[in-house]
Design a protein around this motif. Structure first.
Motif, PDB file in Angstrom:
ATOM      1  N   GLN A  34       7.904  28.378 -41.916  1.00  0.00           N
ATOM      2  CA  GLN A  34       7.510  29.318 -42.577  1.00  0.00           C
ATOM      3  C   GLN A  34       7.987  30.903 -42.159  1.00  0.00           C
ATOM      4  OE1 GLN A  34       3.757  29.159 -44.465  1.00  0.00           O
ATOM      5  NE2 GLN A  34       4.172  27.252 -45.630  1.00  0.00           N
ATOM      6  N   TYR A  35       7.743  31.092 -40.933  1.00  0.00           N
ATOM      7  CA  TYR A  35       7.838  32.295 -40.348  1.00  0.00           C
ATOM      8  C   TYR A  35       8.749  32.203 -39.036  1.00  0.00           C
ATOM      9  CZ  TYR A  35       3.590  32.837 -43.039  1.00  0.00           C
ATOM     10  OH  TYR A  35       2.704  33.115 -43.989  1.00  0.00           O
ATOM     11  N   MET A  46      10.728  33.055 -36.021  1.00  0.00           N
ATOM     12  CA  MET A  46      10.455  34.027 -34.694  1.00  0.00           C
ATOM     13  C   MET A  46       9.113  34.996 -34.789  1.00  0.00           C
ATOM     14  SD  MET A  46      12.554  33.323 -32.502  1.00  0.00           S
ATOM     15  CE  MET A  46      12.443  34.714 -31.323  1.00  0.00           C
ATOM     16  N   TRP A  47       8.853  34.978 -35.953  1.00  0.00           N
ATOM     17  CA  TRP A  47       7.294  35.596 -36.282  1.00  0.00           C
ATOM     18  C   TRP A  47       6.231  34.986 -35.492  1.00  0.00           C
ATOM     19  CZ3 TRP A  47       7.124  40.768 -37.267  1.00  0.00           C
ATOM     20  CH2 TRP A  47       8.398  41.315 -37.980  1.00  0.00           C
ATOM     21  N   THR A  48       6.369  33.646 -35.409  1.00  0.00           N
ATOM     22  CA  THR A  48       5.189  32.806 -34.647  1.00  0.00           C
ATOM     23  C   THR A  48       4.932  33.275 -33.583  1.00  0.00           C
ATOM     24  OG1 THR A  48       6.010  30.879 -35.844  1.00  0.00           O
ATOM     25  CG2 THR A  48       4.711  30.531 -34.118  1.00  0.00           C
ATOM     26  N   TYR A  49       6.104  33.808 -32.666  1.00  0.00           N
ATOM     27  CA  TYR A  49       5.619  34.594 -31.589  1.00  0.00           C
ATOM     28  C   TYR A  49       4.879  35.690 -31.450  1.00  0.00           C
ATOM     29  CZ  TYR A  49       9.296  31.387 -29.495  1.00  0.00           C
ATOM     30  OH  TYR A  49       9.923  30.337 -29.118  1.00  0.00           O
ATOM     31  N   VAL A  50       5.089  36.230 -32.641  1.00  0.00           N
ATOM     32  CA  VAL A  50       4.286  37.496 -32.967  1.00  0.00           C
ATOM     33  C   VAL A  50       2.834  37.383 -33.304  1.00  0.00           C
ATOM     34  CG1 VAL A  50       4.058  39.623 -34.482  1.00  0.00           C
ATOM     35  CG2 VAL A  50       6.247  38.916 -33.720  1.00  0.00           C
ATOM     36  N   LEU A  51       2.737  36.204 -34.127  1.00  0.00           N
ATOM     37  CA  LEU A  51       1.339  35.740 -34.222  1.00  0.00           C
ATOM     38  C   LEU A  51       0.638  35.343 -33.241  1.00  0.00           C
ATOM     39  CD1 LEU A  51      -1.036  34.825 -36.442  1.00  0.00           C
ATOM     40  CD2 LEU A  51       0.317  32.536 -36.392  1.00  0.00           C
ATOM     41  N   THR A  54       5.869  36.625 -23.665  1.00  0.00           N
ATOM     42  CA  THR A  54       5.023  37.107 -24.774  1.00  0.00           C
ATOM     43  C   THR A  54       3.388  37.283 -24.301  1.00  0.00           C
ATOM     44  OG1 THR A  54       6.766  36.596 -26.243  1.00  0.00           O
ATOM     45  CG2 THR A  54       4.616  37.003 -27.319  1.00  0.00           C
TER      46      THR A  54
END
Length: 220
Positions: free
Chosen positions: A24-25, A27-32, A75
Motif C-alpha cells: 500500500q505504501y 517506500m513510505w514503509t521506511y518512513v513509518l 534509516t
C-alpha cells in the motif's frame, strides 16, 4: 480495550502485516519504521513502542527480499541517533523550565545529583541503555536534565545507536529466514521482549540494592 490488543497483534505479527503495508505504501514503509524508532527513543511518553523486536523483524524481512537491508541500517541508525538527540534537548529544556516554577517539586540539589551521575557514568549509561526497553527512552532525557556535555553525549549516542540498530537488524537478517526461526517466529519475538524486560528488571533490582546499601551506610 480493543485498540491495545490490536497494536500488540501488529507488533507480534509484524512479518504478516508488513507485506500489506509495503504493497500500500511502498517506500513510505521506511518512513513509518523511522517514525516508530524515533518516537520510541525520542519521546518520554512513548517508551512502550516496539524497538528490539521491530528491528529483528525488519531485518528478517529484509533477508526475505521485502526490504533493503542497507536502507534499513541507514534509516534505523539515523532514527535512533536523532531520537536520543531530541530527547536530550527536551530534557535540557525541561530542566531549565522546571526550576522556574514557583512550586517546583524538583529541587536544585536533585539536578546537581543527576549531573554528577552523568559526569561519572553518563557514557556507559547512554550506550547500555540502548539495549533496555523504557530505560533507553529515559536515559537521554535524564542526560539532558543532568546537563551532560553534548559533545560527549553525541559520541556515545552514535556508538549506542549503531550497536543497537546494527545488532538486531543483522541478527534478524542472518537468522530470520532459517526454517527453525520461521517456524517459531512469534515465540522468538516473545523471547526477545522477555529478555529485554529481564534486563530491565535486573537494572531496577541493582538500583534498589545500591539505594538500600546507601541508606544503611547513612544510618550507621
Amino acid at each position: 480495550m480493543v485498540l491495545p490488543f490490536n497494536i500488540l497483534d501488529v507488533v507480534l505479527h509484524f512479518d504478516k502485516y508488513l507485506p500489506v503495508i509495503l504493497q500500500q505504501y511502498g517506500m513510505w514503509t521506511y518512513v513509518l519504521l523511522f517514525i516508530i524508532i524515533f518516537c520510541e527513543t525520542g519521546l518520554v511518553v512513548t517508551p512502550y513502542l516496539p524497538g528490539d523486536s521491530l528491528l529483528f523483524i525488519a531485518g528478517a524481512l529484509a533477508a526475505a527480499g521485502m526490504l533493503n537491508i542497507w536502507i534499513l541500517l541507514a534509516t534505523m541508525i539515523l532514527a535512533a541517533v536523532l531520537g536520543d538527540t531530541a530527547n536530550y534537548w527536551i530534557g535540557h529544556t525541561f530542566e531549565m523550565k522546571v526550576l522556574a516554577w514557583k512550586y517546583s517539586p524538583v529541587k536544585q540539589e536533585h539536578l546537581d545529583e543527576t549531573q554528577k551521575y552523568f559526569e561519572k557514568y553518563g557514557g556507559f549509561t547512554i550506550v547500555i541503555a540502548r539495549f533496555m526497553p523504557f530505560i533507553r527512552t529515559f536515559a537521554p532525557f535524564l542526560a539532558g536534565v543532568g546537563r551532560m556535555r553534548y559533545v560527549w553525549f553525541l559520541g556515545y549516542n552514535v556508538i549506542g545507536g549503531v550497536m543497537w540498530s546494527g545488532l538486531f537488524l543483522l541478527v534478524g537478517y542472518f537468522v530470520g529466514n532459517l526454517p527453525i526461526v520461521q517456524d517459531n517466529f512469534t515465540l522468538i519475538v516473545y523471547a526477545i521482549i522477555a529478555v529485554s524486560f529481564v534486563a530491565l528488571v535486573s537494572v531496577f533490582a541493582g538500583i534498589f540494592v545500591a539505594m538500600k546499601k546507601g541508606t544503611e551506610k547513612k544510618v550507621e
